[in-house]
Design a protein around this motif. Structure first.
Motif, PDB file in Angstrom:
ATOM      1  N   HIS A 171       0.783  -1.380   0.052  1.00  0.00           N
ATOM      2  CA  HIS A 171       0.033  -0.083   0.091  1.00  0.00           C
ATOM      3  C   HIS A 171       0.804   1.118  -0.030  1.00  0.00           C
ATOM      4  N   LYS A 172       1.560   1.331   0.934  1.00  0.00           N
ATOM      5  CA  LYS A 172       2.308   2.523   1.144  1.00  0.00           C
ATOM      6  C   LYS A 172       3.224   3.049  -0.053  1.00  0.00           C
ATOM      7  N   ALA A 173       4.076   1.987  -0.668  1.00  0.00           N
ATOM      8  CA  ALA A 173       4.887   2.355  -1.728  1.00  0.00           C
ATOM      9  C   ALA A 173       4.066   2.724  -3.059  1.00  0.00           C
ATOM     10  N   LEU A 174       2.918   1.815  -3.385  1.00  0.00           N
ATOM     11  CA  LEU A 174       2.341   1.990  -4.474  1.00  0.00           C
ATOM     12  C   LEU A 174       1.732   3.580  -4.404  1.00  0.00           C
ATOM     13  N   CYS A 175       1.058   3.895  -3.197  1.00  0.00           N
ATOM     14  CA  CYS A 175       0.320   5.383  -2.631  1.00  0.00           C
ATOM     15  C   CYS A 175       1.552   6.418  -3.171  1.00  0.00           C
ATOM     16  N   ASP A 176       2.780   6.248  -2.613  1.00  0.00           N
ATOM     17  CA  ASP A 176       3.787   7.263  -2.845  1.00  0.00           C
ATOM     18  C   ASP A 176       4.032   7.341  -4.401  1.00  0.00           C
ATOM     19  N   ALA A 177       4.243   6.242  -4.977  1.00  0.00           N
ATOM     20  CA  ALA A 177       4.772   6.365  -6.226  1.00  0.00           C
ATOM     21  C   ALA A 177       3.839   6.831  -7.556  1.00  0.00           C
ATOM     22  N   LEU A 178       2.939   6.627  -7.047  1.00  0.00           N
ATOM     23  CA  LEU A 178       1.574   7.002  -8.131  1.00  0.00           C
ATOM     24  C   LEU A 178       1.167   8.469  -8.007  1.00  0.00           C
ATOM     25  N   GLU A 179       1.649   9.066  -6.556  1.00  0.00           N
ATOM     26  CA  GLU A 179       1.085  10.520  -6.374  1.00  0.00           C
ATOM     27  C   GLU A 179       1.907  11.432  -7.309  1.00  0.00           C
ATOM     28  N   GLY A 180       1.047  12.371  -7.730  1.00  0.00           N
ATOM     29  CA  GLY A 180       1.321  13.459  -8.622  1.00  0.00           C
ATOM     30  C   GLY A 180       1.262  12.829 -10.161  1.00  0.00           C
ATOM     31  N   ILE A 181       1.154  11.661 -10.407  1.00  0.00           N
ATOM     32  CA  ILE A 181       1.042  10.834 -11.811  1.00  0.00           C
ATOM     33  C   ILE A 181      -0.662  10.750 -12.010  1.00  0.00           C
ATOM     34  N   VAL A 182      -1.186   9.661 -11.045  1.00  0.00           N
ATOM     35  CA  VAL A 182      -2.492   9.266 -11.174  1.00  0.00           C
ATOM     36  C   VAL A 182      -3.314   9.900 -10.241  1.00  0.00           C
ATOM     37  N   TYR A 183      -2.886  10.606  -9.396  1.00  0.00           N
ATOM     38  CA  TYR A 183      -3.756  11.451  -8.525  1.00  0.00           C
ATOM     39  C   TYR A 183      -2.789  12.636  -7.729  1.00  0.00           C
ATOM     40  N   ASP A 184      -3.258  13.600  -7.338  1.00  0.00           N
ATOM     41  CA  ASP A 184      -2.519  14.589  -6.876  1.00  0.00           C
ATOM     42  C   ASP A 184      -2.036  14.351  -5.317  1.00  0.00           C
ATOM     43  N   ASP A 185      -2.907  13.783  -4.545  1.00  0.00           N
ATOM     44  CA  ASP A 185      -2.308  13.692  -3.259  1.00  0.00           C
ATOM     45  C   ASP A 185      -2.803  12.271  -2.787  1.00  0.00           C
ATOM     46  N   ASP A 186      -1.955  11.372  -2.062  1.00  0.00           N
ATOM     47  CA  ASP A 186      -2.243   9.985  -1.607  1.00  0.00           C
ATOM     48  C   ASP A 186      -3.379  10.190  -0.485  1.00  0.00           C
ATOM     49  N   ARG A 187      -3.608  11.163   0.127  1.00  0.00           N
ATOM     50  CA  ARG A 187      -4.758  11.005   1.045  1.00  0.00           C
ATOM     51  C   ARG A 187      -6.071  10.849   0.410  1.00  0.00           C
ATOM     52  N   TYR A 188      -6.369  10.988  -0.602  1.00  0.00           N
ATOM     53  CA  TYR A 188      -7.408  10.630  -1.450  1.00  0.00           C
ATOM     54  C   TYR A 188      -7.784   9.417  -1.743  1.00  0.00           C
ATOM     55  N   VAL A 189      -6.760   8.458  -1.522  1.00  0.00           N
ATOM     56  CA  VAL A 189      -6.655   7.129  -1.882  1.00  0.00           C
ATOM     57  C   VAL A 189      -7.137   6.030  -1.264  1.00  0.00           C
ATOM     58  N   LEU A 190      -8.168   5.360  -1.639  1.00  0.00           N
ATOM     59  CA  LEU A 190      -8.720   4.074  -0.774  1.00  0.00           C
ATOM     60  C   LEU A 190      -8.320   2.872  -1.368  1.00  0.00           C
ATOM     61  N   ILE A 191      -7.847   1.969  -0.642  1.00  0.00           N
ATOM     62  CA  ILE A 191      -7.330   0.564  -1.200  1.00  0.00           C
ATOM     63  C   ILE A 191      -8.163  -0.581  -0.944  1.00  0.00           C
ATOM     64  N   THR A 192      -8.452  -1.371  -2.051  1.00  0.00           N
ATOM     65  CA  THR A 192      -8.842  -2.737  -1.732  1.00  0.00           C
ATOM     66  C   THR A 192      -8.116  -3.821  -2.315  1.00  0.00           C
ATOM     67  N   ASP A 193      -7.840  -4.730  -1.382  1.00  0.00           N
ATOM     68  CA  ASP A 193      -7.052  -5.822  -1.838  1.00  0.00           C
ATOM     69  C   ASP A 193      -7.974  -6.768  -2.293  1.00  0.00           C
ATOM     70  N   LYS A 194      -7.915  -7.339  -3.721  1.00  0.00           N
ATOM     71  CA  LYS A 194      -8.619  -7.917  -4.465  1.00  0.00           C
ATOM     72  C   LYS A 194      -8.321  -9.591  -4.255  1.00  0.00           C
ATOM     73  N   ASP A 195      -6.978  -9.868  -4.295  1.00  0.00           N
ATOM     74  CA  ASP A 195      -6.555 -11.236  -4.360  1.00  0.00           C
ATOM     75  C   ASP A 195      -5.091 -11.424  -4.530  1.00  0.00           C
TER      76      ASP A 195
END
Length: 119
Positions: free
Chosen positions: A77-101
């Protein structure tokens, strides 16, 4: 929806070193973040995804581990949220994570991410 196929991040323990009261990213963590950034930028362009601003997004994760060792999905979670910040979304505070499988794929370990804006 944006779909990404990314390399697995280093473990949380291998991502940071501590000293002088601070946490520092390791060289492996920096290299992984850079690689993920390139992949995400290319896929955003190809799939016509615009970086969201001040909007919630849901990341749905499926991990493909390289072997049967015990691993925790939440370590992604943490690594992905940080790496995608500024590219996919502006701030990772807006990210909700679901583990599918999760599953084993010895030949192509990875994490597949589905990203959708929550209206």
């Amino acid at each position: 929806m944006l779909r990404l196929r990314l390399p697995l991040p280093p473990s949380v323990n291998a991502m940071y070193r501590y000293g002088n009261g601070r946490a520092y990213k390791t060289d492996d963590a920096k290299a992984w973040s850079c690689e993920v950034g390139y992949i995400a930028k290319a896929e955003c362009k190809r799939q016509r995804w615009k970086c969201t601003r001040g909007r919630k997004v849901r990341l749905t994760l499926t991990a493909y581990w390289p072997d049967k060792r015990r691993r925790d999905m939440n370590n992604l979670h943490k690594a992905l949220c940080d790496a995608l910040e500024g590219i996919v979304y502006d701030d990772d505070r807006y990210v909700l994570i679901t583990d599918k499988d999760y599953a084993i794929d010895r030949e192509q370990p990875r994490v597949e991410v589905e990203i959708e804006e929550i209206l």
